[in-house]
Design a protein around this motif. Structure first.
Motif, PDB file in Angstrom:
ATOM      1  N   UNK A  57     -23.793   8.268 -11.254  1.00  0.00           N
ATOM      2  CA  UNK A  57     -22.955   8.508 -10.242  1.00  0.00           C
ATOM      3  C   UNK A  57     -22.861   8.753  -9.030  1.00  0.00           C
ATOM      4  N   UNK A  58     -24.213   9.039  -8.565  1.00  0.00           N
ATOM      5  CA  UNK A  58     -24.877   9.188  -7.557  1.00  0.00           C
ATOM      6  C   UNK A  58     -24.933   7.886  -6.705  1.00  0.00           C
ATOM      7  N   UNK A  59     -25.725   6.878  -7.383  1.00  0.00           N
ATOM      8  CA  UNK A  59     -25.458   5.762  -6.586  1.00  0.00           C
ATOM      9  C   UNK A  59     -24.391   5.204  -6.434  1.00  0.00           C
ATOM     10  N   UNK A  60     -23.360   5.466  -6.748  1.00  0.00           N
ATOM     11  CA  UNK A  60     -22.075   4.732  -6.566  1.00  0.00           C
ATOM     12  C   UNK A  60     -21.038   5.594  -6.467  1.00  0.00           C
ATOM     13  N   UNK A  61     -20.896   7.117  -5.691  1.00  0.00           N
ATOM     14  CA  UNK A  61     -20.371   7.811  -5.825  1.00  0.00           C
ATOM     15  C   UNK A  61     -18.774   7.978  -5.245  1.00  0.00           C
ATOM     16  N   UNK A  62     -18.520   8.688  -6.426  1.00  0.00           N
ATOM     17  CA  UNK A  62     -16.880   8.428  -6.450  1.00  0.00           C
ATOM     18  C   UNK A  62     -16.491  10.051  -5.155  1.00  0.00           C
ATOM     19  N   UNK A  63     -17.264  11.073  -5.762  1.00  0.00           N
ATOM     20  CA  UNK A  63     -17.281  11.932  -4.436  1.00  0.00           C
ATOM     21  C   UNK A  63     -17.204  11.853  -3.215  1.00  0.00           C
ATOM     22  N   UNK A  64     -16.127  12.549  -2.437  1.00  0.00           N
ATOM     23  CA  UNK A  64     -16.374  12.523  -1.130  1.00  0.00           C
ATOM     24  C   UNK A  64     -18.053  12.832  -0.736  1.00  0.00           C
ATOM     25  N   UNK A  65     -19.000  12.414   1.104  1.00  0.00           N
ATOM     26  CA  UNK A  65     -19.765  12.008   1.218  1.00  0.00           C
ATOM     27  C   UNK A  65     -20.962  11.812   0.391  1.00  0.00           C
ATOM     28  N   UNK A  66     -21.065  11.998  -0.777  1.00  0.00           N
ATOM     29  CA  UNK A  66     -22.174  11.228  -1.916  1.00  0.00           C
ATOM     30  C   UNK A  66     -22.693  12.694  -1.513  1.00  0.00           C
ATOM     31  N   UNK A  67     -23.618  12.463  -1.287  1.00  0.00           N
ATOM     32  CA  UNK A  67     -25.303  13.442  -0.835  1.00  0.00           C
ATOM     33  C   UNK A  67     -24.443  14.355   0.459  1.00  0.00           C
ATOM     34  N   UNK A  68     -23.960  14.291   1.423  1.00  0.00           N
ATOM     35  CA  UNK A  68     -23.190  15.234   1.711  1.00  0.00           C
ATOM     36  C   UNK A  68     -22.694  16.766   1.422  1.00  0.00           C
ATOM     37  N   UNK A  69     -21.653  15.816   0.034  1.00  0.00           N
ATOM     38  CA  UNK A  69     -21.305  17.169  -0.515  1.00  0.00           C
ATOM     39  C   UNK A  69     -22.239  17.606  -1.016  1.00  0.00           C
ATOM     40  N   UNK A  70     -22.005  16.412  -2.392  1.00  0.00           N
ATOM     41  CA  UNK A  70     -24.254  16.875  -2.961  1.00  0.00           C
ATOM     42  C   UNK A  70     -24.769  18.158  -3.015  1.00  0.00           C
ATOM     43  N   UNK A  71     -25.444  17.690  -1.905  1.00  0.00           N
ATOM     44  CA  UNK A  71     -26.381  18.748  -0.556  1.00  0.00           C
ATOM     45  C   UNK A  71     -25.679  20.209   0.329  1.00  0.00           C
ATOM     46  N   UNK A  72     -25.065  18.969   0.680  1.00  0.00           N
ATOM     47  CA  UNK A  72     -24.357  20.022   1.560  1.00  0.00           C
ATOM     48  C   UNK A  72     -23.370  21.054   1.808  1.00  0.00           C
ATOM     49  N   UNK A  73     -22.995  21.160   0.108  1.00  0.00           N
ATOM     50  CA  UNK A  73     -22.649  22.565   0.433  1.00  0.00           C
ATOM     51  C   UNK A  73     -23.219  23.740  -0.177  1.00  0.00           C
ATOM     52  N   UNK A  74     -24.563  23.201  -0.411  1.00  0.00           N
ATOM     53  CA  UNK A  74     -25.470  24.509   0.051  1.00  0.00           C
ATOM     54  C   UNK A  74     -26.121  25.175   1.024  1.00  0.00           C
ATOM     55  N   UNK A  75     -25.841  24.344   2.109  1.00  0.00           N
ATOM     56  CA  UNK A  75     -26.024  24.691   3.355  1.00  0.00           C
ATOM     57  C   UNK A  75     -24.856  25.384   3.762  1.00  0.00           C
ATOM     58  N   UNK A  76     -23.922  24.726   3.368  1.00  0.00           N
ATOM     59  CA  UNK A  76     -22.765  25.765   3.832  1.00  0.00           C
ATOM     60  C   UNK A  76     -22.486  26.599   3.266  1.00  0.00           C
ATOM     61  N   UNK A  77     -21.950  26.894   1.484  1.00  0.00           N
ATOM     62  CA  UNK A  77     -22.282  28.148   1.102  1.00  0.00           C
ATOM     63  C   UNK A  77     -23.359  29.180   2.403  1.00  0.00           C
ATOM     64  N   UNK A  78     -24.214  28.882   2.431  1.00  0.00           N
ATOM     65  CA  UNK A  78     -24.999  30.110   2.729  1.00  0.00           C
ATOM     66  C   UNK A  78     -24.554  30.412   4.716  1.00  0.00           C
ATOM     67  N   UNK A  79     -24.124  29.211   5.176  1.00  0.00           N
ATOM     68  CA  UNK A  79     -23.684  29.449   6.426  1.00  0.00           C
ATOM     69  C   UNK A  79     -22.316  29.763   6.736  1.00  0.00           C
ATOM     70  N   UNK A  80     -21.745  29.634   6.058  1.00  0.00           N
ATOM     71  CA  UNK A  80     -20.417  30.711   5.824  1.00  0.00           C
ATOM     72  C   UNK A  80     -19.884  32.327   5.232  1.00  0.00           C
ATOM     73  N   UNK A  81     -21.773  32.340   4.246  1.00  0.00           N
ATOM     74  CA  UNK A  81     -21.439  33.607   3.893  1.00  0.00           C
ATOM     75  C   UNK A  81     -21.431  34.613   5.108  1.00  0.00           C
ATOM     76  N   UNK A  82     -22.784  33.432   6.001  1.00  0.00           N
ATOM     77  CA  UNK A  82     -23.089  34.569   7.077  1.00  0.00           C
ATOM     78  C   UNK A  82     -22.289  34.241   8.494  1.00  0.00           C
ATOM     79  N   UNK A  83     -21.298  33.846   8.776  1.00  0.00           N
ATOM     80  CA  UNK A  83     -20.684  33.686  10.006  1.00  0.00           C
ATOM     81  C   UNK A  83     -19.145  33.318   9.675  1.00  0.00           C
ATOM     82  N   UNK A  84     -19.003  33.918   8.470  1.00  0.00           N
ATOM     83  CA  UNK A  84     -17.083  33.040   7.901  1.00  0.00           C
ATOM     84  C   UNK A  84     -17.036  31.681   7.631  1.00  0.00           C
TER      85      UNK A  84
END
Length: 349
Positions: free
Chosen positions: A171-198
């Motif tokens: 499911x990662x090699x042929x991602x059906x989710x938008x952004x593939x790794x950008x959403x799979x891992x990126x939401x972690x970083x965006x969680x921290x970012x938005x927790x602090x700056x809103x």
């Protein structure tokens, strides 16, 4: 002594075995693994042995584990395109659940999960462990020292890792989710970012795919505008050639700055500088700290336990609505890139 909840695991792959199970076992006063299900039953049996679950409690179907009256709560780790249907089934059986991020494969599915969550008193936790890390809490504690927040630079970049155990999951090699790794891992970083700056209101971004195995775009460079008026840059990707694995988050104010360094192999540190000019600047403190050994995973499960035992969804930290926002930022970045970097508004649930 806290109430012990019987937990059933749906999806017994690598992350369930190596990460979720140890976190659950650390909380043995709050959770007891009692059941498991996987589409490949042999994997569920293997998981059950490690979790001390009797083999007769390894279920043959998803419906069977959902209907198991001995299961109080569910730990769900399925390919992200099945998150919505699996949560709908859990709620229909009255089962509180924690489900792995990203919240869904598409914004439509994510929006449906938010709607589902608002329609029920049954707790739903999205497993975004970065929302539970100390780094975010420390930054928020120190934020008033730098005056009015003006901007930020957030960078999480690293080299392509051929040994990544998650790389070859279908499911990662042929991602059906938008952004593939950008959403799979990126939401972690965006969680921290938005927790602090809103919340982020708009994004201008450029993305591209570097590695075929990513199945989708895998690096992202962007500028962002927060609802608060704060502006900044966000850079993310682990598909580059040889480079240092860096994690940094700098927050600029009119009376100082905060610099968080969470680069691989280095002590976690937040540097607090104060002063409204170069002439007045000083390093007020350097805060070194450690995250717990489950890197927020045990905290997720404790949060689920609290919500279930108190019958209070308001205590949930990682809500579907927050997780929707993180995925919506990725979606806006991808749309922006397709339009040559145009500014795109982040959708609301």
């Amino acid at each position: 002594m806290s109430q012990n909840l019987n937990i059933g695991t749906v999806g017994t792959g690598i992350f369930a075995t190596n990460n979720h199970l140890p976190a659950i076992q650390k909380l043995n006063e709050k959770f007891t693994p009692v059941a498991a299900f996987n589409r490949t039953k042999a994997k569920a049996i293997e998981f059950a042995k490690k979790a001390d679950i009797p083999e007769q409690n390894v279920h043959d179907t998803l419906e069977s584990i959902m209907s198991d009256k001995n299961v109080d709560v569910l730990d769900i780790l399925v390919p992200v395109q099945f998150n919505l249907s699996t949560l709908e089934q859990a709620v229909s059986h009255g089962k509180p659940a924690i489900i792995e991020k990203p919240i869904a494969a598409t914004l439509d599915d994510a929006r449906a999960i938010v709607k589902l969550d608002k329609s029920t008193d049954i707790p739903i936790v999205i497993a975004e462990n970065w929302l539970y890390l100390k780094i975010g809490d420390i930054l928020l504690e120190q934020l008033p020292k730098i005056g009015n927040v003006l901007g930020f630079t957030y960078r999480y970049t690293g080299p392509y890792n051929k040994s990544n155990v998650f790389m070859n999951t279908p499911w990662r090699l042929k991602p059906e989710h938008i952004g593939g790794y950008l959403s799979d891992g990126g939401v972690h970083q965006l969680a921290l970012l938005t927790k602090v700056v809103g919340p982020i209101s708009s994004v201008s971004a450029l993305t591209k795919q570097v590695r075929e195995t990513s199945g989708s775009d895998d690096i992202l460079f962007s500028t962002m505008h927060a609802e608060s008026g704060v502006i900044g840059t966000f850079t993310y990707g682990s598909a580059f050639g040889a480079t240092e694995k860096l994690g940094s988050f700098v927050i600029y104010g009119d009376a100082g700055s905060l610099t968080a360094d969470f680069s691989a192999g280095k002590p976690l540190k937040i540097t607090v500088m104060t002063g409204d000019s170069a002439q007045e600047s000083k390093v007020e403190s350097e805060i070194e700290f450690k995250e717990n050994d489950t890197f927020g995973l045990a905290d997720e499960f404790e949060n689920l336990h609290e919500a279930v035992t108190k019958k209070d969804k308001s205590v949930i930290v990682s809500t579907p609505e927050k997780a929707f926002h993180h995925l919506a930022i990725v979606a806006a970045a991808l749309e922006s890139s397709k339009k040559g970097g145009d500014s795109i508004k982040v959708q609301k649930p």
